[in-house]
Scaffold this motif. Structure first.
Motif, PDB file in Angstrom:
ATOM      1  N   ILE A 176       0.451  10.362   4.686  1.00  0.00           N
ATOM      2  CA  ILE A 176       1.483   9.270   4.659  1.00  0.00           C
ATOM      3  C   ILE A 176       2.799   9.530   5.495  1.00  0.00           C
ATOM      4  CG2 ILE A 176       1.999   6.708   4.249  1.00  0.00           C
ATOM      5  CD1 ILE A 176       0.242   6.698   2.579  1.00  0.00           C
ATOM      6  N   PHE A 177       3.428  10.669   5.218  1.00  0.00           N
ATOM      7  CA  PHE A 177       5.295  10.626   5.795  1.00  0.00           C
ATOM      8  C   PHE A 177       5.271  11.516   5.903  1.00  0.00           C
ATOM      9  CE2 PHE A 177       4.402   8.229   0.858  1.00  0.00           C
ATOM     10  CZ  PHE A 177       4.898   7.131   0.832  1.00  0.00           C
TER      11      PHE A 177
ATOM     12  N   LYS B 245       0.581  -0.880  -0.679  1.00  0.00           N
ATOM     13  CA  LYS B 245      -0.045  -0.242   0.453  1.00  0.00           C
ATOM     14  C   LYS B 245       1.005   1.066  -0.101  1.00  0.00           C
ATOM     15  CE  LYS B 245      -1.272   2.796   3.879  1.00  0.00           C
ATOM     16  NZ  LYS B 245      -2.306   2.112   4.599  1.00  0.00           N
ATOM     17  N   ILE B 246       2.013   1.593   1.012  1.00  0.00           N
ATOM     18  CA  ILE B 246       2.614   3.142   1.244  1.00  0.00           C
ATOM     19  C   ILE B 246       3.463   2.252  -0.439  1.00  0.00           C
ATOM     20  CG2 ILE B 246       5.019   3.620   1.919  1.00  0.00           C
ATOM     21  CD1 ILE B 246       3.718   2.055   4.534  1.00  0.00           C
TER      22      ILE B 246
ATOM     23  N   TYR C  99      -6.702   6.710  11.553  1.00  0.00           N
ATOM     24  CA  TYR C  99      -6.147   6.184  10.224  1.00  0.00           C
ATOM     25  C   TYR C  99      -5.339   5.476  10.252  1.00  0.00           C
ATOM     26  CZ  TYR C  99      -4.405   6.324   5.775  1.00  0.00           C
ATOM     27  OH  TYR C  99      -3.610   5.545   4.625  1.00  0.00           O
TER      28      TYR C  99
ATOM     29  N   LEU D 259      -1.587  13.707   0.289  1.00  0.00           N
ATOM     30  CA  LEU D 259      -1.172  11.872   0.984  1.00  0.00           C
ATOM     31  C   LEU D 259       0.352  12.387   0.889  1.00  0.00           C
ATOM     32  CD1 LEU D 259      -2.690   9.294   0.743  1.00  0.00           C
ATOM     33  CD2 LEU D 259      -2.088   8.486  -1.875  1.00  0.00           C
ATOM     34  N   SER D 260       0.577  12.532   0.771  1.00  0.00           N
ATOM     35  CA  SER D 260       2.316  12.676   0.775  1.00  0.00           C
ATOM     36  C   SER D 260       1.842  13.267   2.456  1.00  0.00           C
ATOM     37  CB  SER D 260       2.881  13.260  -0.005  1.00  0.00           C
ATOM     38  OG  SER D 260       4.398  13.663   0.441  1.00  0.00           O
TER      39      SER D 260
ATOM     40  N   GLU E  44       1.016  12.106  -9.124  1.00  0.00           N
ATOM     41  CA  GLU E  44       0.650  13.962  -8.937  1.00  0.00           C
ATOM     42  C   GLU E  44       1.513  14.909  -9.353  1.00  0.00           C
ATOM     43  OE1 GLU E  44      -2.343  13.932  -5.820  1.00  0.00           O
ATOM     44  OE2 GLU E  44      -0.637  13.829  -4.550  1.00  0.00           O
TER      45      GLU E  44
ATOM     46  N   PHE F 206       1.527   6.919  -6.228  1.00  0.00           N
ATOM     47  CA  PHE F 206       0.455   7.386  -6.847  1.00  0.00           C
ATOM     48  C   PHE F 206       1.067   9.053  -6.312  1.00  0.00           C
ATOM     49  CE2 PHE F 206      -2.526  10.210  -5.430  1.00  0.00           C
ATOM     50  CZ  PHE F 206      -3.438  10.408  -6.037  1.00  0.00           C
ATOM     51  N   ILE F 207       1.485   9.327  -5.558  1.00  0.00           N
ATOM     52  CA  ILE F 207       2.278  10.643  -5.031  1.00  0.00           C
ATOM     53  C   ILE F 207       3.156  11.039  -6.635  1.00  0.00           C
ATOM     54  CG2 ILE F 207       4.105  12.356  -4.090  1.00  0.00           C
ATOM     55  CD1 ILE F 207       2.409  10.353  -1.609  1.00  0.00           C
TER      56      ILE F 207
ATOM     57  N   GLU G 261      -7.742  -0.942   1.126  1.00  0.00           N
ATOM     58  CA  GLU G 261      -6.877   0.920   1.236  1.00  0.00           C
ATOM     59  C   GLU G 261      -5.920   0.123  -0.046  1.00  0.00           C
ATOM     60  OE1 GLU G 261      -5.269   2.497   4.211  1.00  0.00           O
ATOM     61  OE2 GLU G 261      -5.111   4.771   3.800  1.00  0.00           O
TER      62      GLU G 261
ATOM     63  N   ILE H  28      -6.291   2.613  -3.503  1.00  0.00           N
ATOM     64  CA  ILE H  28      -4.972   3.374  -3.811  1.00  0.00           C
ATOM     65  C   ILE H  28      -4.620   2.943  -4.983  1.00  0.00           C
ATOM     66  CG2 ILE H  28      -2.435   4.352  -3.877  1.00  0.00           C
ATOM     67  CD1 ILE H  28      -3.190   4.083  -0.773  1.00  0.00           C
TER      68      ILE H  28
ATOM     69  N   ILE I   9       2.344   1.923  -3.416  1.00  0.00           N
ATOM     70  CA  ILE I   9       1.653   2.139  -4.427  1.00  0.00           C
ATOM     71  C   ILE I   9       1.612   3.529  -3.428  1.00  0.00           C
ATOM     72  CG2 ILE I   9      -0.613   2.334  -5.386  1.00  0.00           C
ATOM     73  CD1 ILE I   9      -0.510  -0.829  -4.689  1.00  0.00           C
ATOM     74  N   ALA I  10       0.840   3.808  -3.267  1.00  0.00           N
ATOM     75  CA  ALA I  10       1.331   5.468  -2.218  1.00  0.00           C
ATOM     76  C   ALA I  10       2.577   6.404  -3.000  1.00  0.00           C
ATOM     77  CB  ALA I  10       0.997   5.737  -0.993  1.00  0.00           C
TER      78      ALA I  10
END
Lengths: 188, 188
Positions: free
Chosen positions: B83-84, A123-124, B108, B79-80, A134, A130-131, B122, B126, A126-127
């Motif tokens: 999550i980070f 998940k992380i 979350y 999102l960045s 973006e 995604f970023i 999730e 994503i 793929i996140a």
DNA sequence: ATAATTTCTTGATATTTATCAAGAAGTTTA
DNA sequence: TAAACTTCTTGATAAATATCAAGAAATTAT
């Protein structure tokens, strides 16, 4: 082996699990010009690029549109096809002789069952992807062709010696002629 | 409540878990013009847009660049940052009075611990977002301003009555004048 | 309701980028 | 290594889009 190094570095995973994961990948090679996937077919696999260069491209009204170029350390697949079993949107083709480590859908799904926190790690991962996208969209919204080139070139100088500029131009959203002129302007 | 409907529909989750998840979200409202997040600050929350319209935008050389417009049924966050824990890249602002269900970073993270297959769900969510963005990038690579407008308009007609076109133009990668001319051409 | 502000439209013009074409340079194939 | 093919460069021109400006229309604030 780059794959092992990569997963260790980026996925933060235990030694035992690392070996389990890595053992599910199989080594293979693509000759320059060979296809990894073709558009509209099912892409039931995911691969790590150990070395070489690979082009992901779609088609639009008989034109090839290069979506992305992947090099050492990248994963390649048509994600939509892999996860949702849809027909692939993209062709994936080797631009040079390429070494891959490949996992098929069946084993890919197995990782999630066998490695306890795999889904979270993935998940992380793929996140992050995604970023990155973006930011790429933001670049299209906010930059001229020239600025896009400069930014990309800054971080990928090597690529320009290794593959036809026509693909890089496409990936940056401009024609080969425009890229050529931008470069001519800078070099002198 | 849209949130509940949405999670049930898209996440495929058990009744008990659904209630657990939904209970961690808190209702709140934004007045038109109010900010949800500001660029460079930490955005430690994720929200579901129950109703209203929200604009996600970055800045580039004193210009505001609209990255996306979110309406009912979307999740919003940077999102960045979430999550980070990086500084947010985007401003997020309500374009109309907006109803939200919000979960903070702490809760979350808690979902992942309490709902057994949450990370997998999730991850898939994503991944869908990623695929959407891949397609958006492809659109920039392969379409003219006019084609981008037509495609977007086809799927989002209502938006054009509800918010200033200047934001939609920006999101589509063109100036307000260009969008205005494209529309004038079509309407008559 | 009126004034102030913002957004939209349209015209004139400038800039960026695409298209078409053709020769040069580079690469692949036999 | 010569021939065939592909890519790159450059020029001329066309098309797409941006910029600047100003009035009209719409929205918001007083």
């Amino acid at each position: 082996m780059e794959l092992e190094f990569y997963i260790r570095t980026y996925f933060g995973i235990s030694k035992a699990n690392l070996e389990k994961v890595v053992s599910l990948f199989e080594y293979s090679e693509l000759k320059k010009g060979e296809f990894y996937t073709k558009k509209d077919q099912y892409c039931g696999k995911l691969s790590f690029v150990e070395s070489g260069i690979v082009r992901i491209y779609g088609e639009k009204e008989h034109k090839e549109i290069t979506q992305w170029i992947s090099t050492k350390g990248h994963f390649i697949t048509d994600l939509s096809s892999l996860i949702f079993k849809t027909p692939a949107r993209f062709n994936i083709q080797a631009l040079s002789d390429t070494k891959l480590f490949t996992i098929n859908k069946e084993n890919y799904d197995k990782i999630g069952q066998e490695v306890s926190n795999w889904h979270e790690l993935e998940k992380i991962f793929i996140a992050k992807c995604f970023i990155t996208l973006e930011n790429r969209v933001f670049d299209f919204l906010s930059m001229s062709a020239e600025e896009r080139y400069l930014t990309f070139f800054e971080n990928n100088k090597e690529l320009f010696h290794q593959i036809p500029q026509i693909y890089l131009a496409s990936m940056l959203g401009m024609t080969a002629e425009t890229l050529s002129r931008i470069r001519a302007k800078k070099i002198r």
